[in-house]
Design a protein around this motif. Structure first.
Motif, PDB file in Angstrom:
ATOM      1  N   PHE A   2       0.793  -1.343  -0.061  1.00  8.12           N
ATOM      2  CA  PHE A   2      -0.001  -0.172  -0.080  1.00  8.12           C
ATOM      3  C   PHE A   2       0.831   1.469  -0.121  1.00  8.12           C
ATOM      4  O   PHE A   2       0.762   2.336  -0.715  1.00  8.12           O
ATOM      5  N   ILE A   3       1.788   1.301   0.782  1.00  7.23           N
ATOM      6  CA  ILE A   3       2.816   2.363   0.719  1.00  7.23           C
ATOM      7  C   ILE A   3       3.605   2.708  -0.238  1.00  7.23           C
ATOM      8  O   ILE A   3       3.832   3.832  -1.142  1.00  7.23           O
ATOM      9  N   MET A   4       4.086   1.416  -1.009  1.00  9.31           N
ATOM     10  CA  MET A   4       4.880   1.891  -2.276  1.00  9.31           C
ATOM     11  C   MET A   4       3.775   2.055  -3.309  1.00  9.31           C
ATOM     12  O   MET A   4       4.342   3.115  -4.243  1.00  9.31           O
ATOM     13  N   ASN A   5       2.782   1.747  -3.443  1.00  7.50           N
ATOM     14  CA  ASN A   5       1.911   2.112  -4.479  1.00  7.50           C
ATOM     15  C   ASN A   5       1.329   3.549  -4.227  1.00  7.50           C
ATOM     16  O   ASN A   5       1.242   4.323  -5.454  1.00  7.50           O
ATOM     17  N   GLU A   6       1.539   4.339  -3.091  1.00  6.39           N
ATOM     18  CA  GLU A   6       0.864   5.729  -2.938  1.00  6.39           C
ATOM     19  C   GLU A   6       1.996   6.556  -3.376  1.00  6.39           C
ATOM     20  O   GLU A   6       1.954   7.398  -3.777  1.00  6.39           O
ATOM     21  N   TYR A   7       3.415   5.890  -3.558  1.00  9.17           N
ATOM     22  CA  TYR A   7       4.573   6.766  -3.897  1.00  9.17           C
ATOM     23  C   TYR A   7       4.946   6.614  -5.160  1.00  9.17           C
ATOM     24  O   TYR A   7       5.567   7.680  -5.968  1.00  9.17           O
ATOM     25  N   ARG A   8       4.671   5.387  -5.752  1.00  7.36           N
ATOM     26  CA  ARG A   8       5.219   5.095  -7.039  1.00  7.36           C
ATOM     27  C   ARG A   8       4.691   5.758  -8.187  1.00  7.36           C
ATOM     28  O   ARG A   8       5.483   5.874  -9.582  1.00  7.36           O
ATOM     29  N   GLU A   9       3.589   6.461  -8.258  1.00 11.48           N
ATOM     30  CA  GLU A   9       2.931   7.371  -9.170  1.00 11.48           C
ATOM     31  C   GLU A   9       3.871   8.400  -9.582  1.00 11.48           C
ATOM     32  O   GLU A   9       4.136   8.769 -10.612  1.00 11.48           O
ATOM     33  N   GLU A  10       4.511   9.081  -8.562  1.00 10.19           N
ATOM     34  CA  GLU A  10       5.474  10.121  -8.637  1.00 10.19           C
ATOM     35  C   GLU A  10       6.967   9.811  -8.710  1.00 10.19           C
ATOM     36  O   GLU A  10       7.706  10.632  -8.917  1.00 10.19           O
ATOM     37  N   HIS A  11       6.988   8.694  -7.733  1.00  4.47           N
ATOM     38  CA  HIS A  11       8.597   8.376  -7.657  1.00  4.47           C
ATOM     39  C   HIS A  11       8.674   6.997  -7.885  1.00  4.47           C
ATOM     40  O   HIS A  11       8.943   6.107  -7.022  1.00  4.47           O
ATOM     41  N   GLU A  12       8.843   6.475  -9.242  1.00  2.00           N
ATOM     42  CA  GLU A  12       8.959   5.251  -9.679  1.00  2.00           C
ATOM     43  C   GLU A  12      10.349   4.892  -9.237  1.00  2.00           C
ATOM     44  O   GLU A  12      11.458   5.616  -9.448  1.00  2.00           O
ATOM     45  N   ASP A  13      10.585   3.559  -9.096  1.00  2.00           N
ATOM     46  CA  ASP A  13      12.038   2.965  -8.914  1.00  2.00           C
ATOM     47  C   ASP A  13      12.888   3.655  -7.879  1.00  2.00           C
ATOM     48  O   ASP A  13      13.910   3.943  -8.127  1.00  2.00           O
ATOM     49  N   CYS A  14      12.018   3.761  -6.838  1.00  2.00           N
ATOM     50  CA  CYS A  14      12.666   4.442  -5.667  1.00  2.00           C
ATOM     51  C   CYS A  14      13.476   3.494  -4.936  1.00  2.00           C
ATOM     52  O   CYS A  14      13.124   2.306  -4.534  1.00  2.00           O
ATOM     53  N   PRO A  15      14.454   3.877  -4.207  1.00  2.00           N
ATOM     54  CA  PRO A  15      15.131   2.956  -2.962  1.00  2.00           C
ATOM     55  C   PRO A  15      14.340   2.920  -1.963  1.00  2.00           C
ATOM     56  O   PRO A  15      13.501   3.990  -1.706  1.00  2.00           O
ATOM     57  N   VAL A  16      14.495   2.028  -1.174  1.00  2.00           N
ATOM     58  CA  VAL A  16      13.688   2.016   0.126  1.00  2.00           C
ATOM     59  C   VAL A  16      14.567   1.800   1.464  1.00  2.00           C
ATOM     60  O   VAL A  16      15.579   0.856   1.483  1.00  2.00           O
ATOM     61  N   LEU A  17      14.418   2.263   2.561  1.00  2.00           N
ATOM     62  CA  LEU A  17      14.986   2.097   3.693  1.00  2.00           C
ATOM     63  C   LEU A  17      14.111   1.613   4.652  1.00  2.00           C
ATOM     64  O   LEU A  17      12.960   2.314   4.957  1.00  2.00           O
ATOM     65  N   ILE A  18      14.157   0.451   5.291  1.00  2.00           N
ATOM     66  CA  ILE A  18      13.474  -0.218   6.144  1.00  2.00           C
ATOM     67  C   ILE A  18      13.982  -0.481   7.740  1.00  2.00           C
ATOM     68  O   ILE A  18      15.131  -0.997   7.641  1.00  2.00           O
ATOM     69  N   THR A  19      13.302   0.298   8.536  1.00  2.00           N
ATOM     70  CA  THR A  19      14.010   0.000   9.917  1.00  2.00           C
ATOM     71  C   THR A  19      13.642  -1.467  10.375  1.00  2.00           C
ATOM     72  O   THR A  19      12.595  -1.774  10.175  1.00  2.00           O
ATOM     73  N   GLU A  20      14.787  -2.103  11.253  1.00  2.00           N
ATOM     74  CA  GLU A  20      14.302  -3.464  11.900  1.00  2.00           C
ATOM     75  C   GLU A  20      14.405  -3.427  13.142  1.00  2.00           C
ATOM     76  O   GLU A  20      15.095  -2.809  13.900  1.00  2.00           O
ATOM     77  N   SER A  21      13.676  -4.221  13.578  1.00  2.00           N
ATOM     78  CA  SER A  21      13.548  -4.556  15.271  1.00  2.00           C
ATOM     79  C   SER A  21      14.789  -5.366  15.524  1.00  2.00           C
ATOM     80  O   SER A  21      15.290  -6.296  15.056  1.00  2.00           O
ATOM     81  N   PRO A  22      15.141  -5.140  17.111  1.00  2.00           N
ATOM     82  CA  PRO A  22      16.040  -5.867  17.439  1.00  2.00           C
ATOM     83  C   PRO A  22      15.834  -7.319  17.595  1.00  2.00           C
ATOM     84  O   PRO A  22      16.882  -8.210  17.672  1.00  2.00           O
ATOM     85  N   PHE A  23      14.610  -7.805  17.404  1.00  2.00           N
ATOM     86  CA  PHE A  23      14.225  -9.315  17.443  1.00  2.00           C
ATOM     87  C   PHE A  23      14.348  -9.863  16.068  1.00  2.00           C
ATOM     88  O   PHE A  23      14.144 -11.091  15.968  1.00  2.00           O
ATOM     89  N   TRP A  24      14.738  -8.966  15.214  1.00  2.00           N
ATOM     90  CA  TRP A  24      14.759  -9.728  13.771  1.00  2.00           C
ATOM     91  C   TRP A  24      15.956 -10.859  13.846  1.00  2.00           C
ATOM     92  O   TRP A  24      16.829 -10.622  14.073  1.00  2.00           O
ATOM     93  N   GLU A  25      15.493 -12.149  13.134  1.00  2.00           N
ATOM     94  CA  GLU A  25      16.387 -12.994  12.922  1.00  2.00           C
ATOM     95  C   GLU A  25      16.730 -12.859  11.301  1.00  2.00           C
ATOM     96  O   GLU A  25      16.177 -12.129  10.588  1.00  2.00           O
ATOM     97  N   PRO A  26      17.761 -13.727  11.201  1.00  2.00           N
ATOM     98  CA  PRO A  26      18.129 -13.616   9.654  1.00  2.00           C
ATOM     99  C   PRO A  26      17.140 -14.106   8.637  1.00  2.00           C
ATOM    100  O   PRO A  26      16.877 -13.535   7.526  1.00  2.00           O
ATOM    101  N   THR A  27      16.077 -14.986   9.407  1.00  2.00           N
ATOM    102  CA  THR A  27      14.999 -15.443   8.289  1.00  2.00           C
ATOM    103  C   THR A  27      13.950 -14.071   8.134  1.00  2.00           C
ATOM    104  O   THR A  27      13.636 -14.142   7.161  1.00  2.00           O
ATOM    105  N   ASP A  28      14.103 -13.096   9.174  1.00  2.00           N
ATOM    106  CA  ASP A  28      13.214 -12.071   8.866  1.00  2.00           C
ATOM    107  C   ASP A  28      13.760 -11.036   7.909  1.00  2.00           C
ATOM    108  O   ASP A  28      12.948 -10.453   7.052  1.00  2.00           O
ATOM    109  N   ARG A  29      15.060 -10.933   7.896  1.00  2.00           N
ATOM    110  CA  ARG A  29      15.774 -10.134   6.828  1.00  2.00           C
ATOM    111  C   ARG A  29      15.526 -11.020   5.434  1.00  2.00           C
ATOM    112  O   ARG A  29      15.328 -10.102   4.386  1.00  2.00           O
ATOM    113  N   LYS A  30      15.745 -12.024   5.443  1.00  2.00           N
ATOM    114  CA  LYS A  30      15.501 -12.807   4.171  1.00  2.00           C
ATOM    115  C   LYS A  30      14.085 -12.638   3.461  1.00  2.00           C
ATOM    116  O   LYS A  30      14.026 -12.488   2.460  1.00  2.00           O
ATOM    117  N   LYS A  31      13.169 -12.761   4.381  1.00  2.00           N
ATOM    118  CA  LYS A  31      11.778 -12.656   4.045  1.00  2.00           C
ATOM    119  C   LYS A  31      11.628 -10.988   3.417  1.00  2.00           C
ATOM    120  O   LYS A  31      10.899 -10.802   2.466  1.00  2.00           O
TER     121      LYS A  31
END
Length: 365
Positions: free
Chosen positions: A84-113
């Motif tokens: 939903f977030i990506m679709n809201e921005y892509r009309e004006e900003h197509e092919d944008c880099p993305v930064l996502i903050t990660e929780s301290p509980f994230w495991e390698p499997t969460d990063r892979k997903k």
């Protein structure tokens, strides 16, 4: 990065998103999705449903939280929110880099997903995963200090030196805003309390924002806790117009972060958590770390919170010879997003970005 970067901070209570370089996130969404029946979708029972954002008031029992206390419980819900977030921005900003903050509980499997969703389904060109507490420190403009973050699902403390975390200093409580809400719900509605009841949810939220505070002196409040139906300060109008009398303990519910034992809750308190974190660091670093304590997260917005924290630290035996200085930003409930917005534009983080080509060459791991 020369193009606009989409920054997403996915917390347990809210998802903050927007373009890097802005003063505030442009989107603040509840971390809630709902599943409603979808007769047009044939197949097994799990497929005959439609996922959407927020609470469906015609089906109020179908909502869920994709992430709770820093753990991802429902990747389908997370992917829907990110899409939903990506679709809201892509009309004006197509092919944008993305930064996502990660929780301290994230495991390698969460990063892979996360990489899988972003590169294979949302087709982003580059992605950066950033530590939430580190981003809060960047929002204050410093590289050395302590971060105290108390949000909806977690309360965390971590020390940083020259931009790098002191890993042994990480202290965490799975006790935060949702526990305060649960206490108020039970206190206000007694045996009828239902945390999924929409009216009760709205009442609790309204009460927290309008009436709750952290007292300067708990002993004085407890001494004055005598019932008085004539006390106008205790009378409170609910969103539907109904009048309710709040008890002093309900008004000072955020005190549970400083005196959990008074509310029959396990400790430690936030000041104790901070001191435990500091003890893990070399004593020579204590003055530098305490000279810049970043206070952030939604719970720190309660009136009196920062003053009480400063007084608790100032009277601590461990810090009697150290001058503690608290950094309390006006938008501290958005500190993680604001710091990530800064980092997304820094060339010093260039090597940490992952490109779609790297993802494919490395065997999608």
């Amino acid at each position: 990065m020369t193009t606009k970067t989409i920054v997403i901070d996915h917390g347990s209570g809210f998802v903050k998103a927007g373009l890097a370089g802005c003063n505030k996130p442009q989107m603040v969404l509840s971390n809630i999705v709902n599943y409603t029946p979808c007769q047009e979708n044939p197949g097994p029972s799990y497929a005959r449903r439609q996922v959407s954002l927020g609470i469906d008031f015609s089906h109020p029992d179908t909502f869920s939280y994709p992430t709770e206390r820093g753990h991802v419980l429902n990747w389908e819900g997370v992917e829907h929110i990110w899409s939903f977030i990506m679709n809201e921005y892509r009309e004006e900003h197509e092919d944008c880099p993305v930064l996502i903050t990660e929780s301290p509980f994230w495991e390698p499997t969460d990063r892979k997903k996360t990489l899988e969703i972003m590169f294979e389904y949302l087709h982003v060109p580059t992605l950066l995963l950033a530590d939430q507490l580190n981003m809060s420190l960047y929002s204050s403009g410093h590289l050395t200090g302590m971060v105290v973050d108390s949000g909806y699902g977690l309360t965390q403390v971590k020390c940083f030196h020259q931009g790098y975390p002191v890993h042994s200093s990480c202290q965490m409580l799975e006790f935060a805003g949702q526990d305060l809400s649960a206490y108020l719900c039970k206190s206000l509605f007694k045996d009828d309390a239902d945390p999924r009841n929409l009216f009760q949810m709205e009442t609790v939220n309204h009460t927290q924002k309008r009436k709750c505070y952290v007292p300067n002196n708990l002993a004085e409040v407890l001494f004055q806790c005598t019932p008085s139906s004539s006390d106008k300060d205790l009378m409170y109008q609910l969103p539907d117009g109904t009048m309710m009398e709040l008890t002093p303990m309900e008004q000072i519910a955020p005190e549970m972060f400083f005196s959990p034992q008074v509310f029959n809750l396990p400790g430690p308190s936030i000041p104790q958590l901070l001191l435990e974190s500091l003890k893990t660091c070399d004593s020579s670093l204590h003055p530098m770390l305490m000279s810049h304590v970043v206070v952030c997260g939604g719970n720190t917005m309660y009136p009196g919170f920062s003053d009480r924290l400063y007084n608790e630290l100032a009277t601590s035996d461990l810090l009697s010879s150290t001058n503690a200085s608290l950094w309390v930003g006006s938008d501290r409930n958005f500190s993680v997003w604001l710091g990530a917005s800064v980092v997304a534009q820094l060339s010093s983080f260039k090597s940490q970005w992952v490109t779609r080509e790297q993802y494919e060459e490395d065997g999608k791991v």
